[in-house]
Structures are given as structure tokens and as C-alpha cells.
Motif scaffolding. Structure first.
Motif: not given
Length: 383
Positions: A70-76
Motif C-alpha cells: 500500500k505504501l509503495r503504490l500510494a502514488d497510484t
């Protein structure tokens, strides 16, 4: 419900495994949409897949992995969910019409049932679902009007050879097996086999669990049981033949003596594609079979002395009830222990036989009974 292939949206459960990755190759080649991706703990690969395919939802069965993802895809705008509830959400995503189940082991059972209840078309690569709870699953699919399309190469072959013919005209289903990397060896010669040797399959590129099952012939035993469930076929109408080159993927013999076979290069993307495009056929990423260069085809009967796992599966199928769930649970534990270096190759069937001998067999009439049998067999095989 009519489907148009190029408008299909797929949710891939087990997207980071061997079948899942090959499925995404097919999806790319066919220009299909991805609704959801789901896996267990492969955070980096899940992130890579999510950024490439832009699904609405990504699920990680491991909650910690889900938090990191979730943190790694926070910009999506991709929604990330975790745990069993997250896997079920991926299996029932409203925007997807097809769910490809490529999860390994009994973990695929509950998501498959959830997808069936949601009315999804099922592309099933998880044979354990039908081995452990085949009657429940097939009855539920019939009740919901859901089509289950096999992704296994052998069952895809049977499915294609059965199309357009009457079930009452079938004399027998003939499952083909490559024989794995150790075909021709005696049981004594298999005593010192290493995991690295067992993982070196001569024909197929598969995940570690399926590759070991192929080496022990348990994979064919599981497919034997799966064929009984998928095609509502009695055990006496199913047989197994070794076809070393994996060119003939399976055959159907009819009452008049005709035998129909499905041939193709040993590439899992071919049955994956047919499950996604059926009843259509389309150009795809798999090369055509060249009959002039594929070489001669060789056949042999299975060797029950060197590879007793097939006989154990047939035995469990004959016992019925929860015996097949016990078989599968014990085998999953035994294979994991072999890969971890805890036991030898020949210990795999010994542990499965021990579990079948000691686990109680009850009617497989509920998920509770099936999971109880699975847990008991795992306990025995782990001891």
C-alpha cells in the motif's frame, strides 16, 4: 451470458507465480484488461505488475505484505487490500467477468467458491480445489450457472476433445504424463535425488510445487481425481499413459474406437489462452507445433513401483469422501519438507501413505469436514 473476448476483464489470483506470470503474458498478447491482481507475499513483483497493468485492486494474502504494498503504490489510484478478505474481494471484483485461479494448494478453494457465487467465469489452474472439494465446487457452479474452464494442459486437452460429443459416447479419458525428470529410474535410484535435480523438468516451466509433483507422478494422480470431478466421470473410465515428449496433452477414446487427441508444443500459455478466449480461438503468443521437427512420440505405462504417488491418488479417489483432501494436504506438507531438505524424495509417498492410513475418512459434504481432513493429514505428514 455472452462474452466478447477483447472486452473481457480478468482478475488473476496467484499473479506472481509461474502460471500467473504466463497468464499476464497471454493477457497482454490478447489486449485484455486486468481487474485485480492477487498473491501472497511477493511485494516487489506485485508492485511491478500493478504499475504495468493498472488494475482497480491488488490483494496480498499476507497482511504485512499488503501494508508494505500500500505504501509503495500510494502514488497510484490502485486500491490495496490484504488478508483473506482481500483475496475474496479480488475474487469477486464487480468489474471483472473472469477469475483466473492460479493460487497454489488448498488456498485456492475459498476464493474459487467466492468467485462462483459472484457469477464469474472461472479459468481454473488450481487442481487442489477440485481434488479436495470437487463435488461441492461443481455442484455450486451448476447451481450458479457458472462455467469452469480448465487451465491445466491435460484438462484443457480433454475439454477440447470432448467438445461437440455426447458424454455417453465416451469410453475413457486418457491423461498423458511426461514422466518427469526421473522416468526410467528405479525406486532405489531415486533415494538420493536432490531438490535441484527434481526441479529440472525436461519439458515444462512450472512452479516448484507442481514440478515436484510431476517428478513423483502425484501431479497425474491429482489430475486423475480432478478429471473425475470436472467431467463427472467414474474412475474406471480414466487411465494414464506416459507420453515423454509432452506433445500429446491428453486423449479421449469413444465407444466406436475413435481416439481424439490434442497436440501442441509444451507451453502453458496455450491452455491459458483457450480458457480465456473460449469458445473463440485467436492468434496468440505460442508457436505452432512443427510435426517435422518435434521428433518421434514415445508411450509407456506408469511405473507404480518407482512412483507410488499415482497409485495412492487412485486409492484415495476410490475411498471417496475426505480421503482426497487428506491425500492433498499430506502431499503439500511432504513436498515442502523435501524442498526444505528435511526428507528424501522417496519419503514423499511414504508420508502420504501414512496420512491416508491414519486419517479418518468422512463424507466430504461440507467445507468444515474438508478442512478438518486437510488439517489432520498435514499434522500426520509433519510429524
Amino acid at each position: 451470458m455472452a462474452f466478447i473476448t477483447n472486452q473481457r476483464t480478468i482478475s488473476v489470483l496467484g499473479s506472481t507465480g509461474s502460471i500467473g506470470r504466463q497468464s499476464l503474458e497471454v493477457i497482454t498478447a490478447l489486449n485484455l484488461s486486468v481487474g485485480a491482481l492477487a498473491a501472497n507475499t511477493s511485494v516487489e513483483l506485485l508492485e511491478e505488475q500493478a504499475r504495468l497493468f493498472h488494475p482497480r485492486l491488488v490483494a496480498a494474502a499476507d497482511p504485512d505484505a499488503a501494508s508494505r504494498l500500500k505504501l509503495r503504490l500510494a502514488d497510484t489510484s490502485i486500491r490495496v487490500v490484504g488478508g483473506q478478505e482481500g483475496m475474496l474481494e479480488a475474487a469477486t471484483l464487480p468489474q471483472a467477468d473472469t477469475v483466473l485461479v492460479a493460487l497454489v494448494g488448498i488456498a485456492g478453494l475459498i476464493p474459487t467458491l467466492a468467485a462462483i457465487d459472484a457469477g464469474k467465469r472461472i479459468a481454473l489452474a488450481n487442481k487442489e480445489t477440485l481434488v479436495c472439494a470437487g463435488e461441492l465446487v461443481m455442484d455450486r457452479a451448476q447451481e450458479k450457472g457458472v462455467r469452469i474452464l480448465p487451465v491445466d494442459s491435460e484438462h484443457s486437452a480433454l475439454f477440447q476433445c470432448l467438445e461437440g460429443n455426447r458424454p455417453e459416447d465416451v469410453k475413457r479419458l486418457i491423461l498423458t504424463a511426461s514422466g518427469g525428470p526421473f522416468w526410467g529410474k528405479t525406486r532405489e535410484e531415486l533415494a538420493d535425488v536432490t531438490p535441484e535435480q527434481a526441479l529440472n523438468h525436461p519439458n515444462w516451466s512450472m512452479g516448484p510445487k507442481v514440478t515436484i509433483d510431476s517428478a513423483t507422478l502425484m501431479n497425474k494422480g491429482l489430475e486423475y481425481i480432478e478429471a473425475m470431478r470436472l467431467y463427472r466421470m467414474p474412475a474406471e473410465k480414466i487411465s494414464v499413459v506416459i507420453q515423454r515428449e509432452s506433445i500429446i496433452h491428453s486423449m479421449v477414446e469413444y465407444r466406436d474406437g475413435a481416439v481424439l487427441a490434442q497436440l501442441g508444443v509444451p507451453d502453458m500459455r496455450l491452455p491459458i489462452q483457450y480458457a480465456l478466449t473460449w469458445p473463440e480461438r485467436q492468434d496468440g503468443p505460442v508457436e505452432s507445433l512443427d510435426l517435422f521437427t518435434c521428433g518421434p512420440l514415445h508411450f509407456a505405462p506408469p511405473d507404480p513401483e518407482a512412483f507410488p504417488c499415482l497409485s495412492l491418488a487412485v486409492q484415495a479417489a476410490g475411498e471417496g469422501g475426505t480421503a482426497t483432501a487428506s491425500l492433498n494436504g499430506a502431499n503439500e506438507v511432504a513436498v515442502a519438507r523435501f524442498l526444505n531438505g528435511e526428507i528424501g524424495f522417496n519419503d514423499i509417498p511414504k508420508l502420504v501413505e501414512k496420512a491416508l492410513s491414519h486419517a479418518a475418512v468422512t463424507p466430504a459434504s461440507s467445507l468444515d469436514a474438508i478442512f478438518a481432513a486437510d488439517a489432520e493429514a498435514r499434522r500426520i505428514a509433519a510429524g
